[in-house]
Design a protein around this motif. Structure first.
Motif, PDB file in Angstrom:
ATOM      1  N   LYS A 156      -1.538 -12.695  -3.239  1.00 55.41           N
ATOM      2  CA  LYS A 156      -1.496 -12.355  -4.664  1.00 55.41           C
ATOM      3  C   LYS A 156      -2.778 -11.659  -5.106  1.00 55.41           C
ATOM      4  CE  LYS A 156      -0.344 -14.268  -9.192  1.00 55.41           C
ATOM      5  NZ  LYS A 156      -1.365 -13.492  -9.892  1.00 55.41           N
ATOM      6  N   ARG A 157      -3.924 -12.146  -4.634  1.00 58.21           N
ATOM      7  CA  ARG A 157      -5.193 -11.489  -4.979  1.00 58.21           C
ATOM      8  C   ARG A 157      -5.251 -10.082  -4.390  1.00 58.21           C
ATOM      9  NH1 ARG A 157      -7.310 -16.650  -3.711  1.00 58.21           N
ATOM     10  NH2 ARG A 157      -7.968 -15.866  -1.662  1.00 58.21           N
ATOM     11  N   ASN A 158      -4.747  -9.902  -3.180  1.00 63.81           N
ATOM     12  CA  ASN A 158      -4.722  -8.574  -2.567  1.00 63.81           C
ATOM     13  C   ASN A 158      -3.875  -7.608  -3.387  1.00 63.81           C
ATOM     14  OD1 ASN A 158      -4.620  -9.923   0.821  1.00 63.81           O
ATOM     15  ND2 ASN A 158      -6.361  -9.515  -0.510  1.00 63.81           N
ATOM     16  N   ILE A 159      -2.725  -8.068  -3.855  1.00 63.93           N
ATOM     17  CA  ILE A 159      -1.841  -7.207  -4.653  1.00 63.93           C
ATOM     18  C   ILE A 159      -2.490  -6.882  -5.993  1.00 63.93           C
ATOM     19  CG2 ILE A 159       0.386  -7.079  -5.814  1.00 63.93           C
ATOM     20  CD1 ILE A 159       0.533  -6.785  -2.770  1.00 63.93           C
ATOM     21  N   ASP A 160      -3.122  -7.864  -6.611  1.00 63.42           N
ATOM     22  CA  ASP A 160      -3.797  -7.610  -7.892  1.00 63.42           C
ATOM     23  C   ASP A 160      -4.922  -6.587  -7.718  1.00 63.42           C
ATOM     24  OD1 ASP A 160      -2.147  -9.381  -9.189  1.00 63.42           O
ATOM     25  OD2 ASP A 160      -3.530 -11.079  -9.036  1.00 63.42           O
ATOM     26  N   ARG A 173       0.835  -1.211   0.000  1.00 64.32           N
ATOM     27  CA  ARG A 173       0.000   0.000   0.000  1.00 64.32           C
ATOM     28  C   ARG A 173       0.864   1.254   0.000  1.00 64.32           C
ATOM     29  NH1 ARG A 173      -1.229   2.693   4.341  1.00 64.32           N
ATOM     30  NH2 ARG A 173      -0.680   0.930   5.673  1.00 64.32           N
ATOM     31  N   GLN A 174       1.917   1.270   0.793  1.00 58.36           N
ATOM     32  CA  GLN A 174       2.777   2.453   0.856  1.00 58.36           C
ATOM     33  C   GLN A 174       3.544   2.657  -0.452  1.00 58.36           C
ATOM     34  OE1 GLN A 174       5.137   3.072   4.353  1.00 58.36           O
ATOM     35  NE2 GLN A 174       3.610   2.180   5.725  1.00 58.36           N
ATOM     36  N   ILE A 175       4.010   1.549  -1.039  1.00 59.95           N
ATOM     37  CA  ILE A 175       4.708   1.677  -2.326  1.00 59.95           C
ATOM     38  C   ILE A 175       3.758   2.228  -3.387  1.00 59.95           C
ATOM     39  CG2 ILE A 175       5.707   0.345  -4.234  1.00 59.95           C
ATOM     40  CD1 ILE A 175       7.002  -1.476  -2.163  1.00 59.95           C
ATOM     41  N   ILE A 235       8.309 -12.745 -11.193  1.00 59.37           N
ATOM     42  CA  ILE A 235       9.552 -11.987 -11.313  1.00 59.37           C
ATOM     43  C   ILE A 235      10.088 -12.112 -12.736  1.00 59.37           C
ATOM     44  CG2 ILE A 235      10.159 -12.224  -8.872  1.00 59.37           C
ATOM     45  CD1 ILE A 235      11.951 -14.530  -9.571  1.00 59.37           C
ATOM     46  N   PRO A 236      10.945 -11.158 -13.165  1.00 59.62           N
ATOM     47  CA  PRO A 236      11.535 -11.245 -14.509  1.00 59.62           C
ATOM     48  C   PRO A 236      12.360 -12.518 -14.685  1.00 59.62           C
ATOM     49  CG  PRO A 236      11.856  -9.062 -13.557  1.00 59.62           C
ATOM     50  CD  PRO A 236      11.325  -9.920 -12.459  1.00 59.62           C
ATOM     51  N   ASN A 248       7.993   4.144 -14.542  1.00 56.98           N
ATOM     52  CA  ASN A 248       7.857   4.158 -13.088  1.00 56.98           C
ATOM     53  C   ASN A 248       6.725   3.255 -12.636  1.00 56.98           C
ATOM     54  OD1 ASN A 248       8.670   7.686 -12.928  1.00 56.98           O
ATOM     55  ND2 ASN A 248      10.007   5.916 -12.662  1.00 56.98           N
ATOM     56  N   ARG A 249       5.622   3.324 -13.361  1.00 56.74           N
ATOM     57  CA  ARG A 249       4.471   2.487 -12.999  1.00 56.74           C
ATOM     58  C   ARG A 249       4.798   1.000 -13.150  1.00 56.74           C
ATOM     59  NH1 ARG A 249      -0.925   3.358 -12.244  1.00 56.74           N
ATOM     60  NH2 ARG A 249      -2.313   1.568 -12.634  1.00 56.74           N
ATOM     61  N   LYS A 250       5.486   0.653 -14.220  1.00 63.44           N
ATOM     62  CA  LYS A 250       5.877  -0.746 -14.413  1.00 63.44           C
ATOM     63  C   LYS A 250       6.798  -1.222 -13.289  1.00 63.44           C
ATOM     64  CE  LYS A 250       5.508  -0.701 -19.472  1.00 63.44           C
ATOM     65  NZ  LYS A 250       6.245  -0.853 -20.755  1.00 63.44           N
ATOM     66  N   SER A 251       7.689  -0.330 -12.864  1.00 63.70           N
ATOM     67  CA  SER A 251       8.607  -0.691 -11.779  1.00 63.70           C
ATOM     68  C   SER A 251       7.852  -0.915 -10.473  1.00 63.70           C
ATOM     69  CB  SER A 251       9.656   0.408 -11.592  1.00 63.70           C
ATOM     70  OG  SER A 251      10.442   0.563 -12.753  1.00 63.70           O
ATOM     71  N   LYS A 252       6.834  -0.072 -10.234  1.00 62.56           N
ATOM     72  CA  LYS A 252       6.026  -0.237  -9.021  1.00 62.56           C
ATOM     73  C   LYS A 252       5.279  -1.573  -9.037  1.00 62.56           C
ATOM     74  CE  LYS A 252       3.546   3.181  -7.468  1.00 62.56           C
ATOM     75  NZ  LYS A 252       2.677   4.375  -7.397  1.00 62.56           N
ATOM     76  N   ILE A 253       4.706  -1.897 -10.175  1.00 63.53           N
ATOM     77  CA  ILE A 253       3.987  -3.170 -10.288  1.00 63.53           C
ATOM     78  C   ILE A 253       4.947  -4.341 -10.078  1.00 63.53           C
ATOM     79  CG2 ILE A 253       2.734  -4.671 -11.890  1.00 63.53           C
ATOM     80  CD1 ILE A 253       1.489  -2.160 -13.108  1.00 63.53           C
ATOM     81  N   ALA A 254       6.142  -4.235 -10.655  1.00 63.73           N
ATOM     82  CA  ALA A 254       7.137  -5.296 -10.468  1.00 63.73           C
ATOM     83  C   ALA A 254       7.535  -5.421  -9.001  1.00 63.73           C
ATOM     84  CB  ALA A 254       8.366  -5.009 -11.332  1.00 63.73           C
ATOM     85  N   ALA A 255       7.656  -4.277  -8.304  1.00 60.52           N
ATOM     86  CA  ALA A 255       8.001  -4.296  -6.884  1.00 60.52           C
ATOM     87  C   ALA A 255       6.904  -4.949  -6.059  1.00 60.52           C
ATOM     88  CB  ALA A 255       8.269  -2.872  -6.396  1.00 60.52           C
ATOM     89  N   LEU A 256       5.644  -4.671  -6.396  1.00 61.50           N
ATOM     90  CA  LEU A 256       4.542  -5.305  -5.685  1.00 61.50           C
ATOM     91  C   LEU A 256       4.516  -6.810  -5.923  1.00 61.50           C
ATOM     92  CD1 LEU A 256       3.702  -2.415  -5.070  1.00 61.50           C
ATOM     93  CD2 LEU A 256       1.378  -2.999  -5.757  1.00 61.50           C
ATOM     94  N   HIS A 257       4.848  -7.231  -7.126  1.00 62.38           N
ATOM     95  CA  HIS A 257       4.926  -8.661  -7.396  1.00 62.38           C
ATOM     96  C   HIS A 257       6.093  -9.299  -6.640  1.00 62.38           C
ATOM     97  CE1 HIS A 257       2.501  -8.262 -11.391  1.00 62.38           C
ATOM     98  NE2 HIS A 257       1.712  -8.414 -10.334  1.00 62.38           N
TER      99      HIS A 257
END
Length: 298
Positions: free
Chosen positions: A281-285, A95-97, A143-144, A108-117
């Motif tokens: 995972k559902r919470n993050i999605d 949530r904070q990220i 992850i990549p 930046n948005r892609k990086s945030k999504i990757a960080a949440l994953h």
């Protein structure tokens, strides 16, 4: 009330998740030994020895079994608290990220999504690590590819994932997308995740002392073997059945302790780690589908 009674009976008669399959051979063995003593008594052999009941006082054996079960349950409950803390820290950090880090570009948005994953990947990697399993395809979708290949060669994959999350946070601070107070708060949550990993490893790698386990098994075996000699005069041919019932109770209590002392596996009484990870995972999605009330990238 009728429904509750039916549910109670269903649970009482349920085999899956019980310790019956773990102890039935010992119970049958004790019962057959009781029948053997009954046969000896039937042929007028002096096998009735009620005085043997004082060799191992039942209260002493009961206290040992209760201590064994309580110790195992403490390990189970501590493991559950650790995973509950992992869930809460992942949610708070995600949530904070998602809310606090500025989005200046689409990258930046892609990086945030990757960080949440990566947060979900930490939980999955912790689950696999505690089960002694190698990195699986379950992590590959989070992850990549380059990180996934590197993770396969790591001795402690969740620690490496935590490093990547911390590195991402530091990068955002260096790019002025995050202030020092926010960075400190997020790093504290990340530290909590690593602390919970260490607590789970402590439970996993610190089994019940072997000497205690051996001594308890020896006392149980001795008690169940002496029991027919105490009961045969009073019970006669019922000795085998009663000995089997008593041994079922005692061996069952010990088996419950064995069942729950390592709560990270696949047994029916272990923690539902797969379900917990899927919930995260559902919470993050769901979180990714929300738009923070801040200036978005053009």
């Amino acid at each position: 009330m009728t429904v509750q009674t039916q549910q109670w009976l269903q649970i009482a008669l349920q085999v899956k998740g019980s310790v019956i399959f773990a102890i039935y051979k010992r119970v049958i063995g004790c019962g057959l030994f009781g029948v053997f003593v009954s046969i000896l008594y039937y042929f007028k052999l002096s096998v009735s020895q009620p005085i043997l009941g004082s060799v191992i006082p039942s209260i002493v054996l009961g206290l040992l079994l209760v201590f064994r079960t309580n110790t195992a349950y403490e390990r189970f409950w501590e493991g559950r608290k650790c995973w509950g803390s992992i869930v809460n820290n992942v949610r708070n950090l995600a949530r904070q990220i998602w809310v606090s880090i500025d989005e200046r570009t689409a990258e930046n948005r892609k990086s945030k999504i990757a960080a949440l994953h990566l947060l979900v990947a930490f939980a999955v990697a912790t689950k696999l690590h505690l089960r002694g399993e190698l990195v699986t395809d379950e992590l590959e979708e989070l992850i990549p590819k380059s990180k996934y290949i590197k993770l396969k060669n790591m001795n402690n994959p969740p620690l490496e994932v935590a490093f990547w999350i911390g590195d991402y946070l530091q990068q955002q601070y260096n790019q002025n997308c995050l202030n020092s107070y926010q960075l400190t708060a997020m790093q504290e949550l990340l530290n909590n995740l690593v602390d919970n990993l260490g607590a789970c490893e402590r439970i996993l790698k610190t089994p019940i002392p072997l000497a205690y386990a051996i001594h308890l098994k020896q006392l149980l075996l001795l008690y169940c073997c002496l029991l027919p000699f105490q009961l045969v005069e009073s019970l006669g041919w019922w000795t085998g059945l009663i000995v089997a019932l008593i041994s079922f109770t005692l061996f069952g209590i010990e088996a419950i302790g064995l069942e729950i002392e390592n709560p990270f596996g696949y047994d029916a009484n272990d923690l539902p780690l797969d379900a917990i990870c899927n919930t995260m995972k559902r919470n993050i999605d769901d979180l990714i589908s929300l738009s923070p009330s801040m200036e978005l990238y053009n």
